[in-house]
Design an enzyme around this catalytic site. Structure first.
Site, PDB file in Angstrom:
ATOM      1  N   LYS A  35      74.088  20.689  19.796  1.00  0.00           N
ATOM      2  CA  LYS A  35      74.418  19.968  18.566  1.00  0.00           C
ATOM      3  C   LYS A  35      75.409  18.861  18.889  1.00  0.00           C
ATOM      4  O   LYS A  35      76.504  19.116  19.392  1.00  0.00           O
ATOM      5  CB  LYS A  35      75.020  20.941  17.547  1.00  0.00           C
ATOM      6  N   ASP A  72      81.716  14.699  11.451  1.00  0.00           N
ATOM      7  CA  ASP A  72      81.108  15.376  10.300  1.00  0.00           C
ATOM      8  C   ASP A  72      82.017  15.242   9.084  1.00  0.00           C
ATOM      9  O   ASP A  72      83.003  15.970   8.943  1.00  0.00           O
ATOM     10  CB  ASP A  72      80.867  16.851  10.625  1.00  0.00           C
ATOM     11  N   LYS A 112      83.806  17.240   2.943  1.00  0.00           N
ATOM     12  CA  LYS A 112      84.872  18.163   3.323  1.00  0.00           C
ATOM     13  C   LYS A 112      86.208  17.673   2.768  1.00  0.00           C
ATOM     14  O   LYS A 112      86.418  16.467   2.625  1.00  0.00           O
ATOM     15  CB  LYS A 112      84.995  18.249   4.847  1.00  0.00           C
ATOM     16  N   ASP A 116      82.708  18.256  16.551  1.00  0.00           N
ATOM     17  CA  ASP A 116      81.450  18.835  16.101  1.00  0.00           C
ATOM     18  C   ASP A 116      80.287  18.491  17.022  1.00  0.00           C
ATOM     19  O   ASP A 116      79.157  18.904  16.765  1.00  0.00           O
ATOM     20  CB  ASP A 116      81.150  18.389  14.666  1.00  0.00           C
ATOM     21  N   ASP A 167      76.650  19.553   4.206  1.00  0.00           N
ATOM     22  CA  ASP A 167      77.607  19.953   5.238  1.00  0.00           C
ATOM     23  C   ASP A 167      77.048  21.059   6.129  1.00  0.00           C
ATOM     24  O   ASP A 167      77.714  21.501   7.053  1.00  0.00           O
ATOM     25  CB  ASP A 167      78.924  20.395   4.593  1.00  0.00           C
ATOM     26  N   GLU A 227      74.655  20.554   8.202  1.00  0.00           N
ATOM     27  CA  GLU A 227      73.804  19.574   8.883  1.00  0.00           C
ATOM     28  C   GLU A 227      73.463  19.958  10.312  1.00  0.00           C
ATOM     29  O   GLU A 227      72.440  19.530  10.857  1.00  0.00           O
ATOM     30  CB  GLU A 227      74.477  18.198   8.862  1.00  0.00           C
ATOM     31  N   ARG A 250      72.446  22.730  11.671  1.00  0.00           N
ATOM     32  CA  ARG A 250      71.180  23.465  11.800  1.00  0.00           C
ATOM     33  C   ARG A 250      69.978  22.551  11.579  1.00  0.00           C
ATOM     34  O   ARG A 250      68.890  22.812  12.108  1.00  0.00           O
ATOM     35  CB  ARG A 250      71.171  24.644  10.836  1.00  0.00           C
TER      36      ARG A 250
END
Length: 429
Positions: free
Chosen positions: A196, A201, A208, A219, A278, A280, A282
């Site tokens: 990933k 993010d 967030k 991230d 959020d 995202e 996956r």
């Protein structure tokens, strides 16, 4: 304190003068670490001692003496190293062990520095390029690179990476690195690593809070971890064909960003309703897992800073492991323990695939409950299970809950840790 120090291991005698919580003793220009028993060294205590010694102002640590095992030296290095001191440990012992440790330290330094870069420095395409360039230097004749960028992702059907990244001025990218030391195009792919690579993010429209966004440069830790694991394996003699797929995007808010209620349809036909922008990670990993499955490898390993739920479950002390392949899970846990790379199994069964229901698509990407509801980390893994072999054979998902620390503690300096690299390296070797 001196800019350089010699560090030794010692046992504690009744009349000895130990300092700093009974962990350290100063003998002339040397620092000795109390280990209690030389036959059963506490690696956690060694790492804590490394933190204490670094805090004394020691610039470079030279390990010395007969009692330093490979794991003990690495535990010290994990505690001692920090931003600006990522390669400041000099190891001791047999030449082959010293060489391995210095190679490991250099690879970890590369990955940790990558994760620590600011989100303005590191955008999706530069993440892909830096990983590709680094790996290419290690095996220029054995590596083939393919990068898909921006609108080409949508054209070629990589809907998760494209939609997560389309709201940013920095285009998303999907990097594939094919390491094939045989040079034979017909050589089967042994393993595929999927990382990933969310370079920042914001949470998208499920935005967030400021405190939750502060560390989101990390991230892309899964991408750095997977790339570093392949790099280390190559240096340690990897002779199998292994692919690396990095799913790189920046999750931002804009008039072009993906939205709650959107439905994405993936290459394997799975339709996904967006319940939380959020969640995202996956969505981009789904593309990577589909691509990985096309090669029918023996093993697929994905690495991601995926859920806050895994961090809550492990306290950030362990990475969370998920697999429906029980023998693979057992092997991963043994190898993680062997290399002192703490990991812990969390539940994943086929029924977890149904934990994010949708009235409009095959599944949602999460739920509207905070953290994805009860068992959020398992539910995220269940979502990913839809994009690999139905029984999950050969697939391991690593939720990197120990990848990054916003603040320093008794074990780690602030920033990226490199946790997870050694476990993946061991698995593909």
């Amino acid at each position: 304190m001196t800019a350089a120090a010699t560090i030794k291991l010692a046992t504690k005698g009744a009349s000895d003068n130990w300092q700093s919580g009974n962990l350290l003793r100063f003998v002339n220009d040397d620092i000795e670490i109390c280990v209690g028993s030389l036959e059963n060294i506490d690696l956690r205590a060694i790492q804590q001692a490394g933190r204490k010694i670094e805090a004394l102002g020691v610039e470079t640590a030279q390990l010395q003496g007969d009692y330093w095992s490979e794991n003990a030296q690495w535990a010290f290095a994990q505690g001692f190293t920090k931003v600006g001191k990522l390669e400041n440990v000099l190891f001791c012992g047999a030449a082959d062990m010293v060489n391995r440790l210095h190679q490991k330290q250099a690879v970890y330094a590369w990955a940790r520095d990558l994760i620590n870069q600011t989100p303005s420095q590191l955008v999706p395409v530069s993440l892909a390029n830096q990983a590709a360039d680094y790996l290419k230097t290690l095996a220029p004749d054995a590596i083939r690179i393919d990068t898909i960028i921006g609108e080409d992702l949508e054209t070629q059907g990589w809907t998760g990476i494209y939609n997560v990244g389309k709201g940013s001025v920095n285009p998303p990218a999907m990097l594939t690195v094919d390491y094939n030391p045989s040079g034979d195009a017909d050589t089967p792919v042994y393993a595929v690593l999927v990382g990933k690579g969310i370079t920042f993010d914001s949470g998208g429209y499920s935005i967030k809070p400021s405190a939750g966004m502060f560390s989101m440069k990390c991230d892309m830790g899964g991408a750095a971890t997977a790339a570093a694991a392949l790099a280390l394996a190559i240096q340690w003699g990897l002779n199998k064909r292994v692919k690396l797929i990095l799913c790189c995007a920046e999750n931002m808010v804009s008039d072009h960003a993906y939205k709650l209620g959107d439905i994405l349809t993936y290459k394997n036909g799975t339709s996904v309703e967006i319940a939380n922008t959020d969640a995202e990670g996956r969505l981009v990993l789904a593309d990577g897992l589909i691509a990985a499955s096309e090669d029918t490898p023996e093993m697929i390993i994905d690495a991601a800073t995926l859920t806050g739920a895994a961090m809550l479950a492990t306290g950030g002390e362990y990475n969370a492991l998920f697999s429906m392949d029980k023998s693979l899970m057992a092997n991963a846990l043994v190898l993680a323990d062997d290399v002192n790379d703490p990991a812990w199994p969390l539940p994943l069964e086929s029924f977890h695939q149904g934990k994010c229901p949708s009235a409009f698509a095959d599944t949602a990407n999460s739920t509207t409950q905070k953290g994805g509801g009860g068992g959020g980390a398992s539910n995220a893994a269940g979502f990913l299970a839809r994009f690999v072999e139905p029984q999950g054979k050969g697939w391991l998902h690593i939720d990197l809950s120990a990848c990054y620390h916003e603040r320093s503690n008794s074990m780690w300096a602030a920033g990226a840790t490199g946790s997870g690299i050694a476990t993946i390296t061991s698995l593909i070797l």
